[in-house]
Design a protein around this motif. Sequence first.
Motif, mmCIF file in Angstrom:
data_model
loop_
_atom_site.group_PDB
_atom_site.id
_atom_site.type_symbol
_atom_site.label_atom_id
_atom_site.label_comp_id
_atom_site.label_asym_id
_atom_site.label_seq_id
_atom_site.Cartn_x
_atom_site.Cartn_y
_atom_site.Cartn_z
ATOM 1 N N UNK A 1 -1.275 8.596 -7.697
ATOM 2 C CA UNK A 1 -1.000 10.013 -7.441
ATOM 3 C C UNK A 1 -1.374 10.878 -8.637
ATOM 4 N N UNK A 2 -0.976 10.445 -9.830
ATOM 5 C CA UNK A 2 -1.273 11.233 -11.039
ATOM 6 C C UNK A 2 -2.779 11.297 -11.265
ATOM 7 N N UNK A 3 -3.455 10.164 -11.085
ATOM 8 C CA UNK A 3 -4.906 10.128 -11.282
ATOM 9 C C UNK A 3 -5.602 11.069 -10.307
ATOM 10 N N UNK B 1 6.675 7.241 -3.025
ATOM 11 C CA UNK B 1 6.172 7.923 -4.222
ATOM 12 C C UNK B 1 5.689 9.278 -3.734
ATOM 13 N N UNK B 2 6.070 10.322 -4.457
ATOM 14 C CA UNK B 2 5.806 11.648 -3.917
ATOM 15 C C UNK B 2 5.503 12.678 -5.003
ATOM 16 N N UNK B 3 4.876 13.772 -4.558
ATOM 17 C CA UNK B 3 4.823 14.991 -5.354
ATOM 18 C C UNK B 3 5.981 15.830 -4.851
ATOM 19 N N UNK B 4 7.048 15.915 -5.633
ATOM 20 C CA UNK B 4 8.195 16.755 -5.265
ATOM 21 C C UNK B 4 7.747 18.209 -5.242
ATOM 22 N N UNK B 5 6.842 18.536 -6.147
ATOM 23 C CA UNK B 5 6.214 19.857 -6.133
ATOM 24 C C UNK B 5 4.761 19.675 -6.540
ATOM 25 N N UNK B 6 3.908 20.550 -6.042
ATOM 26 C CA UNK B 6 2.477 20.483 -6.320
ATOM 27 C C UNK B 6 1.991 21.923 -6.312
ATOM 28 N N UNK B 7 1.526 22.406 -7.463
ATOM 29 C CA UNK B 7 1.141 23.814 -7.598
ATOM 30 C C UNK B 7 -0.262 23.921 -8.185
ATOM 31 N N UNK B 8 -1.294 23.953 -7.311
ATOM 32 C CA UNK B 8 -2.676 24.043 -7.804
ATOM 33 C C UNK B 8 -2.937 25.315 -8.611
ATOM 34 N N UNK C 1 1.743 21.895 -1.178
ATOM 35 C CA UNK C 1 2.774 22.184 -2.185
ATOM 36 C C UNK C 1 3.670 20.972 -2.449
ATOM 37 N N UNK C 2 3.473 19.883 -1.700
ATOM 38 C CA UNK C 2 4.240 18.656 -1.886
ATOM 39 C C UNK C 2 3.679 17.593 -0.967
ATOM 40 N N UNK C 3 3.801 16.332 -1.363
ATOM 41 C CA UNK C 3 3.235 15.233 -0.576
ATOM 42 C C UNK C 3 4.175 14.040 -0.704
ATOM 43 N N UNK C 4 4.405 13.308 0.402
ATOM 44 C CA UNK C 4 5.381 12.219 0.418
ATOM 45 C C UNK C 4 4.736 10.956 0.960
ATOM 46 N N UNK C 5 4.565 9.969 0.095
ATOM 47 C CA UNK C 5 3.925 8.722 0.501
ATOM 48 C C UNK C 5 4.915 7.580 0.571
ATOM 49 N N UNK C 6 4.780 6.754 1.587
ATOM 50 C CA UNK C 6 5.625 5.571 1.712
ATOM 51 C C UNK C 6 4.990 4.392 1.016
ATOM 52 N N UNK C 7 5.804 3.582 0.363
ATOM 53 C CA UNK C 7 5.335 2.330 -0.237
ATOM 54 C C UNK C 7 5.681 1.220 0.754
ATOM 55 N N UNK C 8 4.652 0.561 1.252
ATOM 56 C CA UNK C 8 4.788 -0.461 2.290
ATOM 57 C C UNK C 8 4.470 -1.818 1.687
ATOM 58 N N UNK C 9 5.344 -2.789 1.917
ATOM 59 C CA UNK C 9 5.144 -4.159 1.437
ATOM 60 C C UNK C 9 5.189 -5.070 2.661
ATOM 61 N N UNK C 10 4.088 -5.791 2.901
ATOM 62 C CA UNK C 10 3.988 -6.655 4.088
ATOM 63 C C UNK C 10 4.365 -5.895 5.365
ATOM 64 N N UNK C 11 3.944 -4.644 5.457
ATOM 65 C CA UNK C 11 4.177 -3.852 6.662
ATOM 66 C C UNK C 11 5.556 -3.222 6.766
ATOM 67 N N UNK C 12 6.416 -3.431 5.751
ATOM 68 C CA UNK C 12 7.758 -2.839 5.769
ATOM 69 C C UNK C 12 7.867 -1.746 4.728
ATOM 70 N N UNK D 1 0.840 -1.195 0.000
ATOM 71 C CA UNK D 1 0.000 0.000 0.000
ATOM 72 C C UNK D 1 0.876 1.247 0.000
ATOM 73 N N UNK D 2 0.258 2.349 -0.420
ATOM 74 C CA UNK D 2 0.887 3.665 -0.402
ATOM 75 C C UNK D 2 0.201 4.465 0.695
ATOM 76 N N UNK D 3 1.001 5.001 1.652
ATOM 77 C CA UNK D 3 0.449 5.780 2.763
ATOM 78 C C UNK D 3 1.307 6.995 3.013
ATOM 79 N N UNK D 4 0.676 8.100 3.373
ATOM 80 C CA UNK D 4 1.394 9.327 3.708
ATOM 81 C C UNK D 4 2.419 9.057 4.809
ATOM 82 N N UNK D 5 3.626 9.591 4.637
ATOM 83 C CA UNK D 5 4.670 9.465 5.656
ATOM 84 C C UNK D 5 4.732 10.747 6.477
ATOM 85 N N UNK D 6 4.957 10.587 7.777
ATOM 86 C CA UNK D 6 5.145 11.728 8.666
ATOM 87 C C UNK D 6 6.425 11.559 9.461
ATOM 88 N N UNK D 7 6.796 12.571 10.251
ATOM 89 C CA UNK D 7 8.034 12.518 11.036
ATOM 90 C C UNK D 7 8.119 11.289 11.942
#
Length: 187
Positions: A117-119, A82-89, A66-77, A12-18
Amino acid sequence: AMFSFPLDDDAELRLLGPWHAEALFACVEENREYLASRTFIADRVRDLTGARRLLQEYTRQHVRDTGHYGGIWLNGHLVGAAMFRSFDPCMATAEVGAWLVPEAHGRRLATQALRHLIDWAINQRGIQRVQLQSSPRNTHGRSLARRLGMTYEGTLRSAVMVNGVRHDSDVWAVLAHEWSAPPTEEK
């Protein structure tokens, strides 16, 4: 939530935080040599502080949209991102990127994650142009861009610096009217 997409049965792809800094640092550290030649992540995440700093920076960008960073998790690891390095609405443009550790290759996880993400950017947010930059030597990046239906637009000479060395960067992009690729179950 915008940033939680199943990629296949056990990924799964999930937002990453600190609070994911330890997982990010461990993932990069275990695969440092492989990642260093292909992506910025090894340069940015040299220690736990660097991992936390990167994720704090993206969390601020996420809040400002302005940017979003998602983690790709496989079997919980954590096995990549996958990220938006830049995002300008306002300009209706965005730049995506992705990286994976070797164990996660061959499952199209980066392709699926970036498709989501693109979709989302084009169909939910009205983004008109999504680009991806990668090293001309990065065959994974070129293949990924092609699978996403992107067009090669040119090479930016000496555009990026990694570990103190300047590199060229290929630019690929897909425009909203060209995007017809909803996420698929392709393996």
